[in-house]
Scaffold this active site. Structure first.
Site, PDB file in Angstrom:
ATOM      1  N   SER A 168       0.851  -1.189   0.000  1.00 17.63           N
ATOM      2  CA  SER A 168       0.000   0.000   0.000  1.00 17.63           C
ATOM      3  C   SER A 168       0.884   1.235   0.000  1.00 17.63           C
ATOM      4  O   SER A 168       1.732   1.373  -0.873  1.00 17.63           O
ATOM      5  CB  SER A 168      -0.957  -0.028   1.200  1.00 17.63           C
ATOM      6  OG  SER A 168      -1.900   1.024   1.113  1.00 17.63           O
ATOM      7  N   THR A 169       0.735   2.129   0.976  1.00 13.25           N
ATOM      8  CA  THR A 169       1.492   3.385   0.990  1.00 13.25           C
ATOM      9  C   THR A 169       2.995   3.124   0.931  1.00 13.25           C
ATOM     10  O   THR A 169       3.539   2.391   1.745  1.00 13.25           O
ATOM     11  CB  THR A 169       1.169   4.186   2.270  1.00 13.25           C
ATOM     12  OG1 THR A 169      -0.243   4.337   2.385  1.00 13.25           O
ATOM     13  CG2 THR A 169       1.826   5.559   2.214  1.00 13.25           C
ATOM     14  N   HIS A 194      -2.505  -1.045  -3.553  1.00 13.39           N
ATOM     15  CA  HIS A 194      -3.636  -0.134  -3.379  1.00 13.39           C
ATOM     16  C   HIS A 194      -3.421   1.106  -4.251  1.00 13.39           C
ATOM     17  O   HIS A 194      -2.514   1.892  -4.013  1.00 13.39           O
ATOM     18  CB  HIS A 194      -3.773   0.289  -1.917  1.00 13.39           C
ATOM     19  CG  HIS A 194      -4.073  -0.837  -0.991  1.00 13.39           C
ATOM     20  ND1 HIS A 194      -3.822  -0.778   0.361  1.00 13.39           N
ATOM     21  CD2 HIS A 194      -4.623  -2.060  -1.212  1.00 13.39           C
ATOM     22  CE1 HIS A 194      -4.201  -1.915   0.931  1.00 13.39           C
ATOM     23  NE2 HIS A 194      -4.678  -2.713  -0.006  1.00 13.39           N
ATOM     24  N   MET A 287      -0.237   1.069   5.475  1.00 15.15           N
ATOM     25  CA  MET A 287      -0.984   1.249   6.726  1.00 15.15           C
ATOM     26  C   MET A 287      -2.077   0.192   6.855  1.00 15.15           C
ATOM     27  O   MET A 287      -2.641  -0.259   5.855  1.00 15.15           O
ATOM     28  CB  MET A 287      -1.611   2.643   6.733  1.00 15.15           C
ATOM     29  CG  MET A 287      -2.423   2.966   7.978  1.00 15.15           C
ATOM     30  SD  MET A 287      -1.432   2.987   9.482  1.00 15.15           S
ATOM     31  CE  MET A 287      -0.661   4.610   9.327  1.00 15.15           C
ATOM     32  N   ASP A 290      -4.399  -5.002   5.905  1.00 14.71           N
ATOM     33  CA  ASP A 290      -4.781  -5.742   4.705  1.00 14.71           C
ATOM     34  C   ASP A 290      -3.639  -6.652   4.268  1.00 14.71           C
ATOM     35  O   ASP A 290      -2.503  -6.206   4.096  1.00 14.71           O
ATOM     36  CB  ASP A 290      -5.135  -4.760   3.576  1.00 14.71           C
ATOM     37  CG  ASP A 290      -5.675  -5.480   2.341  1.00 14.71           C
ATOM     38  OD1 ASP A 290      -6.302  -6.543   2.508  1.00 14.71           O
ATOM     39  OD2 ASP A 290      -5.474  -4.966   1.218  1.00 14.71           O
TER      40      ASP A 290
END
Length: 349
Positions: A168-169, A194, A287, A290
């Site tokens: 993700s991030t 993501h 973050m 997931d």
């Protein structure tokens, strides 16, 4: 009570600045400490107001957001969120150290302003906890095992292996760092990052130019095969399915899982079910949680699992949860993930 997150806005549109200022200021956890009409205005004001997060419009006159990020971060390292239309240059800014981006709404988009603002606020909270990764100008490149090993063949069972990556991030650059060091004949890889709809195609095309393996945005029915990486399309879930001894992907518009579509948990759980011990799971910066439960399912089925370590993560969230619940076999730095993966593939006799 926690202090408010100090946010600074850089955007040349007076109307859009007003939308951001008015709406972000209504959030009790955010304080808009200033704004700038262009990059030069921002360069002067940011050191004075000392924001904790900066939002930057990508398309600005005089100096665009990408070049501004490259100029700003080495002298004032602050988490930057890009506000961008469908623009390939956003990935250049991420490579320069920007933390994340959000797609800017316009008349041609189905996304509405409320969705955009909610997404931006969520990313502001995440960015406020992120590490800034400013690329070193003269840092020597690590030599990947693929180069050290020459044409060393993989183990006989390696090509029956499905490799799944979730991030993700901070993941756009972290995933690139892993993939670019893998040889062209690496077993098939599936990736859930993501990312909004539209950007996943551009991201896949960018990786395809920079990596030895072929990289494409996945479509339902695409086979998972040697030398190819499939990126989950934005706003779709992606599962791995098995028919006989072959694997392929199924992309569908399902519900959000763990708050995301695409979801790393959906991908990892499907790999656990379809490939079991003939798989590798890699969970990277991001973050939340997931992917953690899905990775644990993979490990319980006998998969080899890798987690990115805290020091190299932009946000040590997803890998931390996975590690804490016992889903990670080994935890290593981002720069070492490719070597650990290749060592495992070479061992599959």
């Amino acid at each position: 009570m926690n202090e408010k997150i100090k946010v600074f806005i850089v955007d040349d549109s007076m109307l859009f600045r007003k939308v951001l200022i008015d709406n972000l200021s209504q959030n009790p956890n955010i304080e808009v400490v200033g704004y700038a009409i262009d990059a030069f205005d921002a360069e002067r004001k940011i050191p004075l107001v000392k924001p904790e997060v900066v939002t930057v419009d990508v398309e600005m006159p005089r100096l665009n957001g990408i070049d501004f990020v490259k100029k700003l971060l080495p002298i004032y390292p602050v988490p930057v969120i890009l506000v961008s239309s469908l623009n390939l240059n956003v990935f250049e800014a991420l490579s320069a150290g920007a933390v994340d981006f959000v797609r800017k709404p316009d008349m041609s988009m189905s996304i509405n302003t409320n969705t955009f603002l909610n997404t931006l606020m969520s990313k502001i909270f995440i960015a406020s906890r992120a590490k800034i990764k400013v690329p070193a100008k003269a840092a020597p490149a690590a030599v990947p095992m693929a180069a050290l090993g020459g044409n060393k063949p993989f183990g006989l069972n390696a090509y029956n292996t499905v490799i799944a990556i979730g991030a993700s991030t901070g993941g756009t650059e972290a995933t690139l760092q892993v993939l670019k060091d893998l040889p062209a004949d690496t077993p098939g890889i599936v990736v859930t990052q993501h990312m909004p709809e539209g950007f996943t195609k551009m991201y896949a095309d960018r990786l395809n130019r920079l990596c030895h393996m072929k990289v494409k945005e996945a479509q339902s029915g695409d086979p998972i095969e040697r030398g190819q990486v499939l990126i989950a399309p934005g706003d779709f879930q992606m599962k791995v399915v098995r028919v006989g001894n072959r694997y392929s992907v199924n992309c569908y518009s399902g519900e959000k899982v763990s708050g995301h579509r695409p979801s790393v948990d959906v991908l990892f759980q499907s790999v656990a079910d379809a490939a079991g011990a003939s798989s590798v799971g890699i969970i990277m910066t991001g973050m939340g949680r997931d992917g953690a439960d899905g990775l644990l399912s993979m490990k319980k089925k006998g998969a080899f699992t890798i987690g990115q370590d805290a020091e190299s993560c932009v946000v040590y969230g997803m890998p931390m949860v996975a590690y804490n619940i016992g889903a990670v076999v080994t935890q290593v730095s981002c720069s070492n993930i490719s070597n650990v993966l290749l060592k495992h593939l070479y061992s599959l006799k």
